[in-house]
Motif scaffolding. Structure first.
Motif, PDB file in Angstrom:
ATOM      1  N   ALA A  32       0.836  -1.203   0.000  1.00 48.63           N
ATOM      2  CA  ALA A  32       0.000   0.000   0.000  1.00 48.63           C
ATOM      3  C   ALA A  32       0.871   1.254   0.000  1.00 48.63           C
ATOM      4  CB  ALA A  32      -0.923  -0.018   1.212  1.00 48.63           C
ATOM      5  N   LEU A  33       1.993   1.204   0.726  1.00 45.72           N
ATOM      6  CA  LEU A  33       2.898   2.360   0.740  1.00 45.72           C
ATOM      7  C   LEU A  33       3.501   2.595  -0.643  1.00 45.72           C
ATOM      8  CD1 LEU A  33       4.722   1.864   4.178  1.00 45.72           C
ATOM      9  CD2 LEU A  33       3.005   3.586   3.600  1.00 45.72           C
ATOM     10  N   ALA A  34       3.891   1.508  -1.334  1.00 47.17           N
ATOM     11  CA  ALA A  34       4.432   1.640  -2.692  1.00 47.17           C
ATOM     12  C   ALA A  34       3.377   2.237  -3.613  1.00 47.17           C
ATOM     13  CB  ALA A  34       4.894   0.280  -3.214  1.00 47.17           C
ATOM     14  N   ALA A  35       2.127   1.815  -3.465  1.00 48.44           N
ATOM     15  CA  ALA A  35       1.035   2.348  -4.294  1.00 48.44           C
ATOM     16  C   ALA A  35       0.823   3.828  -4.013  1.00 48.44           C
ATOM     17  CB  ALA A  35      -0.250   1.565  -4.026  1.00 48.44           C
ATOM     18  N   SER A  36       0.981   4.186  -2.740  1.00 42.91           N
ATOM     19  CA  SER A  36       0.756   5.574  -2.355  1.00 42.91           C
ATOM     20  C   SER A  36       1.833   6.480  -2.958  1.00 42.91           C
ATOM     21  CB  SER A  36       0.712   5.658  -0.828  1.00 42.91           C
ATOM     22  OG  SER A  36       1.449   6.734  -0.338  1.00 42.91           O
ATOM     23  N   GLU A  37       3.077   5.982  -3.013  1.00 39.49           N
ATOM     24  CA  GLU A  37       4.150   6.769  -3.638  1.00 39.49           C
ATOM     25  C   GLU A  37       3.887   7.002  -5.121  1.00 39.49           C
ATOM     26  OE1 GLU A  37       8.172   5.287  -2.938  1.00 39.49           O
ATOM     27  OE2 GLU A  37       7.627   5.200  -0.812  1.00 39.49           O
ATOM     28  N   LYS A  38       3.161   6.054  -5.764  1.00 37.98           N
ATOM     29  CA  LYS A  38       2.876   6.166  -7.199  1.00 37.98           C
ATOM     30  C   LYS A  38       1.544   6.873  -7.447  1.00 37.98           C
ATOM     31  CE  LYS A  38       6.416   4.103  -8.999  1.00 37.98           C
ATOM     32  NZ  LYS A  38       7.185   4.507 -10.181  1.00 37.98           N
ATOM     33  N   LYS A  39       0.910   7.356  -6.362  1.00 38.61           N
ATOM     34  CA  LYS A  39      -0.381   8.056  -6.474  1.00 38.61           C
ATOM     35  C   LYS A  39      -1.476   7.176  -7.099  1.00 38.61           C
ATOM     36  CE  LYS A  39       1.526  12.485  -5.890  1.00 38.61           C
ATOM     37  NZ  LYS A  39       2.076  11.949  -4.599  1.00 38.61           N
ATOM     38  N   PHE A  40      -1.466   5.879  -6.765  1.00 38.93           N
ATOM     39  CA  PHE A  40      -2.542   5.004  -7.223  1.00 38.93           C
ATOM     40  C   PHE A  40      -3.811   5.329  -6.450  1.00 38.93           C
ATOM     41  CE2 PHE A  40       0.412   1.238  -8.491  1.00 38.93           C
ATOM     42  CZ  PHE A  40       0.907   2.010  -9.512  1.00 38.93           C
ATOM     43  N   ASP A  41      -4.959   4.893  -6.976  1.00 44.49           N
ATOM     44  CA  ASP A  41      -6.197   5.051  -6.217  1.00 44.49           C
ATOM     45  C   ASP A  41      -6.380   3.857  -5.277  1.00 44.49           C
ATOM     46  OD1 ASP A  41      -7.260   2.907  -7.687  1.00 44.49           O
ATOM     47  OD2 ASP A  41      -8.248   4.220  -9.113  1.00 44.49           O
ATOM     48  N   ILE A  42      -7.507   3.854  -4.549  1.00 44.45           N
ATOM     49  CA  ILE A  42      -7.718   2.820  -3.518  1.00 44.45           C
ATOM     50  C   ILE A  42      -7.697   1.416  -4.120  1.00 44.45           C
ATOM     51  CG2 ILE A  42      -9.410   1.905  -1.862  1.00 44.45           C
ATOM     52  CD1 ILE A  42      -8.297   4.331  -0.764  1.00 44.45           C
ATOM     53  N   PHE A  83      -4.978   1.650 -12.248  1.00 41.70           N
ATOM     54  CA  PHE A  83      -4.679   2.001 -10.865  1.00 41.70           C
ATOM     55  C   PHE A  83      -4.872   3.498 -10.625  1.00 41.70           C
ATOM     56  CE2 PHE A  83      -1.428  -1.691 -10.521  1.00 41.70           C
ATOM     57  CZ  PHE A  83      -2.479  -2.586 -10.554  1.00 41.70           C
ATOM     58  N   ARG A  84      -5.087   4.267 -11.710  1.00 41.02           N
ATOM     59  CA  ARG A  84      -5.148   5.713 -11.529  1.00 41.02           C
ATOM     60  C   ARG A  84      -6.337   6.357 -12.216  1.00 41.02           C
ATOM     61  NH1 ARG A  84       1.015   7.798 -11.974  1.00 41.02           N
ATOM     62  NH2 ARG A  84       1.082   6.989 -14.088  1.00 41.02           N
ATOM     63  N   ASP A  85      -6.986   5.620 -13.091  1.00 38.36           N
ATOM     64  CA  ASP A  85      -7.945   6.179 -14.011  1.00 38.36           C
ATOM     65  C   ASP A  85      -9.323   6.348 -13.376  1.00 38.36           C
ATOM     66  OD1 ASP A  85      -8.312   7.134 -16.500  1.00 38.36           O
ATOM     67  OD2 ASP A  85      -8.962   5.224 -17.357  1.00 38.36           O
ATOM     68  N   GLU A  86     -10.281   6.726 -14.198  1.00 36.55           N
ATOM     69  CA  GLU A  86     -11.672   6.706 -13.761  1.00 36.55           C
ATOM     70  C   GLU A  86     -12.045   5.291 -13.295  1.00 36.55           C
ATOM     71  OE1 GLU A  86     -11.170   8.233 -16.846  1.00 36.55           O
ATOM     72  OE2 GLU A  86     -12.006  10.265 -16.625  1.00 36.55           O
ATOM     73  N   ILE A  87     -13.109   5.225 -12.512  1.00 37.46           N
ATOM     74  CA  ILE A  87     -13.570   3.945 -11.943  1.00 37.46           C
ATOM     75  C   ILE A  87     -13.643   2.852 -13.012  1.00 37.46           C
ATOM     76  CG2 ILE A  87     -15.767   2.874 -11.260  1.00 37.46           C
ATOM     77  CD1 ILE A  87     -16.003   5.001  -9.143  1.00 37.46           C
ATOM     78  N   TYR A  88     -13.000   1.728 -12.772  1.00 36.88           N
ATOM     79  CA  TYR A  88     -12.939   0.660 -13.769  1.00 36.88           C
ATOM     80  C   TYR A  88     -13.130  -0.679 -13.057  1.00 36.88           C
ATOM     81  CZ  TYR A  88     -11.145  -1.658 -17.998  1.00 36.88           C
ATOM     82  OH  TYR A  88     -11.009  -2.430 -19.124  1.00 36.88           O
ATOM     83  N   ALA A  89     -12.100  -1.093 -12.307  1.00 36.42           N
ATOM     84  CA  ALA A  89     -12.229  -2.347 -11.562  1.00 36.42           C
ATOM     85  C   ALA A  89     -13.372  -2.259 -10.555  1.00 36.42           C
ATOM     86  CB  ALA A  89     -10.918  -2.670 -10.850  1.00 36.42           C
ATOM     87  N   THR A  90     -13.572  -1.078 -10.005  1.00 39.38           N
ATOM     88  CA  THR A  90     -14.633  -0.912  -9.006  1.00 39.38           C
ATOM     89  C   THR A  90     -16.003  -1.250  -9.590  1.00 39.38           C
ATOM     90  OG1 THR A  90     -13.287   0.866  -8.128  1.00 39.38           O
ATOM     91  CG2 THR A  90     -15.514   0.692  -7.268  1.00 39.38           C
ATOM     92  N   ALA A  91     -16.203  -0.925 -10.871  1.00 38.28           N
ATOM     93  CA  ALA A  91     -17.469  -1.288 -11.519  1.00 38.28           C
ATOM     94  C   ALA A  91     -17.649  -2.804 -11.503  1.00 38.28           C
ATOM     95  CB  ALA A  91     -17.485  -0.754 -12.953  1.00 38.28           C
ATOM     96  N   CYS A  92     -16.559  -3.539 -11.741  1.00 37.94           N
ATOM     97  CA  CYS A  92     -16.632  -5.006 -11.728  1.00 37.94           C
ATOM     98  C   CYS A  92     -16.943  -5.507 -10.321  1.00 37.94           C
ATOM     99  CB  CYS A  92     -15.315  -5.625 -12.197  1.00 37.94           C
ATOM    100  SG  CYS A  92     -14.744  -4.987 -13.774  1.00 37.94           S
TER     101      CYS A  92
END
Lengths: 199, 199, 199
Positions: free
Chosen positions: A20-30, B145-154
């Motif tokens: 999760a920390l690595a994802a946060s550094e890359k500004k990924f979403d939840i 991982f960064r885009d508009e909602i995608y996996a969340t729809a699934c």
């Protein structure tokens, strides 16, 4: 739940935090964070199970893993500053996870009557492959190929496990000696900045 | 061939086009394009089958998939300008594929008597992992991982599927409600630029 | 040990050297080198076995592969200059490996009564996927998607194998014609810089 099972979930929790920390550094979403946390935490064991053919892989049959990972991501989001401040604690539990995962991979392989050399490979895979996939997904060269001794600690722990098994020692002693070896080597390597020679 | 089977091949065709377009941006050759188109189209289902142990994986037993992918790459090469102009049409079919793939992954998992939570994971994997591998191969951080909602729809579509299953509703209704939910959420997310919060 | 088995290990050795060289360019440590050498050498066959469900995958059941890979990394470390000077020899053996791996993947698939088209895919995967994973781990766009004809040589070799099988020709002749076709096409492609058209 046995102590090893409990420590397995502790390791999963801490590996997931590192994802999760690595994802946060890359500004990924939840979602990205949950995904990266999952591959970090269970990616190694997943590849191990796919290679060995022990499918469905372990976390399909036991939803505790998904639960623990989701909790770890929630924890990281809610207490981001705390997690950052607890860097040393996270590192210590991460090292514990490294030892426990190595042991679990070894135990599972040798239970399948596979040669000890391959068992050591599987123990190491279980412990380190999640981090390799995490770094590849985050578009980084895997850290463990360049960092202080990491996979090597698992390999040595694996040799200890295999060596003691030949001596017919009590399995509990083998278990904890193997796990302690991995942890001790990793801690010493970090403390004294010991890396493998570059190729 | 059932309607779902037909839509599965339509989804495969459109996912393959998206892979071929990604390959074209990276100046890959024809083989590279076929390879990236293939992993985009069937990569998610392949990982799902390897995790579940339902091997040989689905496209090994049914050459229609390889055929459809090859046709999609040929189509992209021959009608490149048309494909570029039909961006909205491609996007709509891509969204259809997202819904159908989610449903297929869910159905396959629950048929194996796996817990609903893991079924939702498998449905989501089926729909989105191909795109993740495509981006990783193209040396990009995965878009989803960064885009508009995608996996969340699934994931939400998966919850709808599981929820309706408990209510003993007709399976046809469950199927189309699940697929429509995924499509509707994705379309709304794009229309109103809705993304998940960053971590 | 049959000649094909012996050539398989030769191919493994040379593929592992190419992995170790890639690791050395990225300044990986010894563990990283062994890891990248391993995925280069056995990654293709591993994915093939996981897709087909012939698990545990081949190198789990035969420790010769791990042994040969370790020897290849040691050889690369000890005789780095020699390896660099022997570039042409390494390339020739690499091409031999390409042919042998294609044949082995084909044979294994068709033994499982899988359709010839999928057999050709499996032969090609066995030969080229290791290199694709190597490049992805090293954070590079896979070379074979842009380079001189490489995977295409395997595909054509696969068609030769399948075509001759229909003619009821002696299996030894099929074997060596298939392997020679792959090698000849690859050598010609390099000699005359023949690539596939870009998409």
């Amino acid at each position: 739940m046995s102590l090893i099972n409990f420590l397995d979930l502790v390791g999963t929790f801490v590996f997931a935090i590192s994802g999760a920390l690595a994802a946060s550094e890359k500004k990924f979403d939840i979602f990205g964070a949950i995904f990266v946390a999952s591959v970090t935490a269970v990616g190694g064991g997943t590849v191990r199970d796919m290679i060995l053919g022990t499918t469905p892989v372990f976390w399909v049959m036991d939803t505790n893993y998904i639960l623990v990972i989701t909790m770890a991501v929630a924890f990281t989001v809610l207490f981001k500053e705390t997690v950052a401040r607890l860097r040393t604690t996270v590192f210590l539990f991460d090292t514990l996870g490294l030892g426990v995962f190595t042991f679990i991979g070894l135990e599972k392989s040798l239970f399948l009557d596979i040669s000890p050399a391959i068992g050591i490979v599987m123990g190491t895979f279980t412990a380190v492959l999640g981090g390799v996939i995490r770094d590849t997904l985050c578009n980084e060269v895997p850290l463990i190929f360049r960092d202080e001794i990491y996979a090597t600690a698992c390999i040595i722990g694996g040799f200890v496990f295999v060596g003691l098994s030949y001596l017919n020692i009590d399995f509990n002693i083998i278990t904890w000696t193997c796990i302690s070896t991995v942890i001790a080597i990793r801690l010493l390597a970090i403390r004294y900045h010991i890396g493998l020679p570059k190729i």
